[in-house]
Design an enzyme around this catalytic site. Structure first.
Site: not given
Lengths: 688, 386
Positions: B118, B266, B214
């Protein structure tokens, strides 16, 4: 009562036109004694009472009533047609005399809705005894009975104009003609006797005025109040008529402009009703080669004509007739025709009547006969077309294409096309004063209509954009604009880019004469609209003229141009003509698309440069913020470098990154490219 | 209001120069920034086209260093030229980011990468074009600048979005505040983006290892069960692909405190890749591998054999998509997996299964199965992939 009588009268006169054919005695209403007894089956007229009213109608009378056939349907068109006929005659006369034409056109307003038109040339002049006939008799001329390329054809035009003037103002036609520097000049005031189709000399008790050469002549001219520009030889015709002068599309100015394009060997002087003079100087000193007269080609002769020719011929045998009256008929061809017609070659022409003529006609159509010689048609030529177009239409790119001669119905013809692309348009070139005048003269009801009708290439969409930009209402009457609104309108017309949504400006010519009306009915327009211009880089919606800043000039030169009407406004669409038109347009289109592609490349280059320039400012600022370098100095340096870089890159590669040879952009000879950024055309909107 | 107040000094920043004495790190970064700007000025003076050589951040320029066992960036660079049509804009953006960083250093402030976006976003003068259209355009440029200047993101006074949390048997000092990570309640200590020594110091610890999971949901399970207390460890998560703050912290825990790092991820290509990034470093940030990669990190689970081993039901499996299969094959081909038989077997087995398993699927056994049986069992058996 009056109302009921009127149609009856018309009916009677229509009958008469059909001449003797209508003797069935359908009653004219004159004898009717009113609506009180409608059902009585009384005979309204007898064959005898009708016969009393049946009489010959002169050509002049016919045309006086049907003046729209000759292009005098409204005052505005009448003005243009008069000037057109006079100028056409002037140019024909000069060219036949082998003189570089110089023509003066003077339009002067004498009363509201009344104008005096003077057209003078420097042609060979007219003999004293011929003057009254040429200007005072309809269907009198030198051009009708021959097959030769010329502007005029029938011998109606100028005398019809004179007649129209007489009908509307009562003023006679004034003619001044001089055949040589040391010869007497003659001044006539002529009115046409419409009943007898005969000239009637008004001045000097029917003798006209002879004006001696030299000093004395000048005095005489002054004494009689004759308008005359001193030339060694030439003719001036002055006609006063009821008319309406209006600028914009289809105006006198437009016509003269277009004439100048197609006739670059003519010097035109023009004084408009506001006494502004405008010159169209000649661009070339070369007269077009003199067109040769040819005999008709057998294919182009219709049955009735054939019968007339047979009747009038001096030849005694059929072979003699065929070889003598037609072009491209050798004794051998004549023999074949005779065989096909089952007639002896030695048949006497006098005996050929009725069914035999029909057989002969059929035989001619069935026999193979070579095309007529084409040297009788003289096209304007590519270089001259380019010069002419460049002189009058400011643009960036010009291309011309002249097709080899071709033949329709036994008449040789040549199609020529010239095209100008780019540059500013009429709507952008008009001055503030000119605009004010046009607004005042316009008979359009709304401003939008005014824009559409007055300026070439301004369509509904562009007109709306202009009006939106100008912040003037769409439905405002043009005459009621306030000066401030006109200012805004003028500004908007300059600033709105017309490139998109602008339709092509099509100028049609037949034998170097601009055709100004009935654009839609013309074969030329059809051919242009039927071509797919999109494949040449233009935009075009289906079934309409392509759009873009384009001026397209199409010229058809022929010994006999097939007009759809006597007022010579549209060319008929013979398949051969349409084919040639298409080929010519394609030839010009190819060059145009080459140019457009090149232009796109140049634009890409500019785009590229702009892209750098946009970022350079940011880079310079960022660098300045980090290391306190002088921002402006850095920026200047970067810009300089960017310019060098882009021009290097672009000279070597095209937009696909391929190396280009400088030769590839060689357009050939029939092309003229004007640098739009040159100071002469500084207004061109290129560097955006 | 606050925004305006922050922006306005930007316009007059050069006047602030030298007002405050800078930290040595900042001085170095600043001189690098100035050096970059100077290349433009010199090039312009010598009438040469300015350019920046940006080290290539792609697989082609990444080399697996076998002895160091992490990814290294190669020497290849991409030349970014101002006078090249396709590169002009990114060149301009590079300079813009540099000037923004310079401003941050001058004012000794830090901002998020979104904040920088910005700060620098504006309409280019005389056009309708924006300097940056989206943040996605800005972020790679920031990374380019990091590589080019060989400066870390934090050295440029930038930070990414905070992601990841830590609890466990350790006491740290964060900007002078002492934080006992064993007393963090249910939320844990949010790992900041900048975890360098000058920000975070390790005060004392009793943990024996680090368990990295995770995502947040699994981490909550472990925290609620106070796994870190029972097993005397530090528990972290990275919200999926761990941000560099988390990776850097893991690296520091591993190298400075000599704690082994175990990962519980996972059983899918994504999980393998997260492990790969923690262990070898990422392709994108290969230049930071030295400070981030943990070659000794171990992959605890889930394993593709867990379906049978833990007697899971088919209803907790998720079918592999075509994309997953493709990705799995790519990962199997990575040089650091290619010559490890157990890994090849692992990936092959997953492809063979045709499904993937999330850590949460173990909940189907029992809510605390993962904390009370699965992980302790793996650790006890020293059953992991390396």
């Amino acid at each position: 009562m009056v109302r009921s009588r009127r149609p009856a009268k018309r009916k009677a006169s229509r009958k008469a036109t059909k001449s003797d054919a209508s003797k069935n005695g359908r009653a004219a209403a004159n004898g009717q004694s009113g609506p009180s007894r409608p059902r009585t089956k009384r005979r309204r007229a007898t064959a005898e009472s009708l016969a009393a009213k049946q009489r010959e109608i002169s050509v002049s009378e016919f045309f006086a009533k049907n003046r729209h056939l000759l292009g005098f349907d409204n005052p505005r068109k009448a003005l243009l047609t008069t000037i057109k006929e006079a100028v056409d005659n002037a140019l024909d006369a000069c060219e036949e005399g082998g003189i570089l034409p110089e023509v003066w056109v003077h339009v002067e307003q004498t009363a509201p809705n009344r104008y005096k038109i003077g057209v003078q040339d420097n042609g060979p002049g007219i003999l004293k005894k011929q003057i009254p006939n040429i200007f005072g008799k309809l269907l009198y001329g030198s051009k009708f009975h021959r097959l030769r390329m010329s502007r005029g054809q029938q011998g109606i035009g100028i005398s019809a104009a004179g007649m129209y003037g007489l009908l509307t103002t009562g003023k006679p036609v004034k003619i001044m003609s001089k055949t040589g520097p040391r010869k007497q000049a003659h001044y006539y005031e002529i009115r046409i006797d419409t009943k007898l189709n005969r000239p009637e000399i008004v001045n000097n008790r029917g003798d006209g005025v002879d004006i001696p050469p030299g000093e004395k002549g000048a005095a005489a001219i002054a004494k009689h109040g004759i308008e005359w520009v001193e030339v060694q030889h030439g003719t001036r015709v002055t006609i006063e008529l009821e008319a309406r002068y209006q600028r914009g599309r289809g105006s006198v100015d437009d016509y003269l402009e277009q004439t100048a394009i197609a006739n670059p060997h003519v010097h035109l002087h023009y004084i408009d009703p506001d006494n502004n003079s405008r010159e169209f100087p000649r661009v070339t000193d070369e007269l077009p080669p003199e067109p040769l007269e040819i005999k008709p080609h057998p294919y182009g002769v219709e049955l009735g004509r054939l019968a007339t020719l047979l009747k009038d011929t001096k030849s005694t045998t059929l072979t003699q007739f065929l070889t003598g009256s037609f072009s491209r008929v050798s004794p051998k061809v004549a023999q074949r025709i005779c065989e096909a017609a089952d007639l002896s070659t030695r048949t006497s022409t006098g005996k050929l009547i009725g069914e035999k003529v029909e057989r002969l006609y059929k035989a001619i159509q069935d026999t193979k006969i070579g095309n007529p010689s084409t040297d009788c048609v003289t096209p304007i030529g590519e270089p001259t077309l380019l010069k002419g177009l460049h002189q009058v239409v400011p643009a960036e790119f010009y291309v011309a294409a002249t097709r080899p001669p071709a033949v329709y119905r036994g008449n040789p013809f040549v199609i020529e096309v010239a095209l100008a692309y780019g540059g500013s348009t009429g709507a952008q070139r008009v001055s503030r004063e000119g605009l004010t005048e046009m607004l005042g003269e316009s008979d359009s009801r709304t401003l939008r209509q005014f824009l559409k009708n007055t300026f070439n290439g301004v369509g509904a969409e562009v007109a709306d954009r202009i009006l939106k930009e100008a912040d003037v209402g769409v439905r405002v009457s043009p005459a009621r604009l306030k000066p401030k609104q006109i200012d805004r309108l003028h500004e908007a017309m300059q600033s709105v880019t017309l490139d998109e949504g602008q339709t092509m400006n099509l100028i049609r010519y037949a034998n170097r004469v601009p055709l100004q009306f009935q654009q839609g009915a013309c074969a030329i327009t059809q051919a242009v609209m039927n071509m797919n211009w999109r494949s040449y880089g233009l935009s075009q919606s289906r079934g309409s003229l392509p759009s873009g800043p384009l001026t397209l000039l199409v010229h058809m030169a022929s010994v006999w141009v097939p007009f759809t009407s006597e007022s010579k406004e549209a060319v008929a669409g013979y398949p051969e003509i349409l084919r040639e038109l298409r080929l010519a347009l394609q030839a010009a289109g190819r060059k145009l698309s080459m140019y457009l592609r090149q232009r796109q490349r140049v634009r890409d280059q500019g785009e590229r440069r702009n892209r750098f320039l946009r970022y350079l400012g940011e880079v310079a600022t960022a660098v300045h913020r980090i290391n306190d370098a002088n921002r402006d100095e850095l920026y200047e340096r970067l810009v300089k470098m960017a310019k060098r870089k882009t021009s290097e890159a672009d000279s070597r590669f095209d937009n696909r990154g391929r190396r280009i040879d400088p030769d590839e952009s060689d357009f050939g000879e029939n092309v003229l490219i004007v640098d739009p950024t040159a100071p002469a055309n500084a207004s061109a909107p290129e560097n955006e | 209001m606050a925004k305006r107040a922050r922006r306005s000094p930007a316009r007059t920043k050069t006047t602030n120069k030298g007002r405050r004495s800078l930290a040595p790190v900042d001085k170095r970064t600043l001189s690098q920034l100035v050096g970059l700007a100077d290349t433009v000025s010199t090039a312009a003076t010598r009438r040469r086209a300015p350019h920046v050589d940006v080290p290539t951040r792609s697989l082609s320029n990444v080399r697996y260093n076998k002895s160091k066992r992490f990814l290294e960036m190669g020497k290849a660079t991409n030349r970014r030229e101002l006078f090249n049509l396709n590169q002009a804009k990114s060149y301009m953006q590079t300079m813009l980011v540099a000037s923004g960083c310079k401003q941050l250093i001058d004012e000794s402030k830090t901002t998020s990468i979104r904040g920088l976006f910005y700060l620098l976003k504006h309409t280019i003068e005389g056009t309708q074009e924006e300097t940056f259209d989206t943040q996605n355009e800005c972020d790679p440029v920031i990374e380019d600048l990091e590589v080019t200047l060989n400066a870390l993101r934090e050295e440029l006074h930038l930070y990414a979005q905070t992601k990841g949390a830590m609890v466990g048997q350790i006491v740290i000092v964060d900007r002078g505040d002492e934080i006992d990570c064993s007393r963090m309640g249910s939320g844990g200590y949010a790992i900041p983006s900048i975890v360098e020594k000058d920000v975070i110091q390790f005060k004392k610890h009793s943990a024996k290892f680090v368990l990295h999971v995770e995502k947040d949901t699994v981490w909550q399970r472990f925290n609620e069960d106070k796994f870190w207390r029972t097993h005397n460890c530090i528990l972290t998560h990275g919200g999926g692909q761990p941000p560099r703050g988390v990776r850097r912290l893991l690296h520091r825990l591993h190298t400075e405190l000599k704690l082994p790092v175990y990962c519980l991820l996972d059983n899918d290509p994504w999980g393998y890749y997260i492990y790969s990034v923690i262990k070898q470093g990422s392709i994108n940030l290969a230049y930071e591998s030295r400070r981030m990669a943990i070659p000794e990190a171990r992959f605890l689970g889930l394993r593709s054999l867990d379906f049978g081993r833990c007697e899971l039901t088919p209803s907790v499996t998720i079918n592999l998509s075509d994309q997953d299969r493709k990705r799995a094959k790519q990962i199997a081909d990575y040089p650091w997996f290619k010559h490890k038989k157990p890994w090849q077997k692992e990936i092959a087995r997953m492809l063979d299964n045709g499904f993937k398993l999330e850590v949460e699927s173990l909940v189907s056994k029992d809510i605390s199965y993962v904390t009370e049986e699965y992980v302790p069992e793996r650790l006890r058996q020293r059953d992991w992939l390396d």
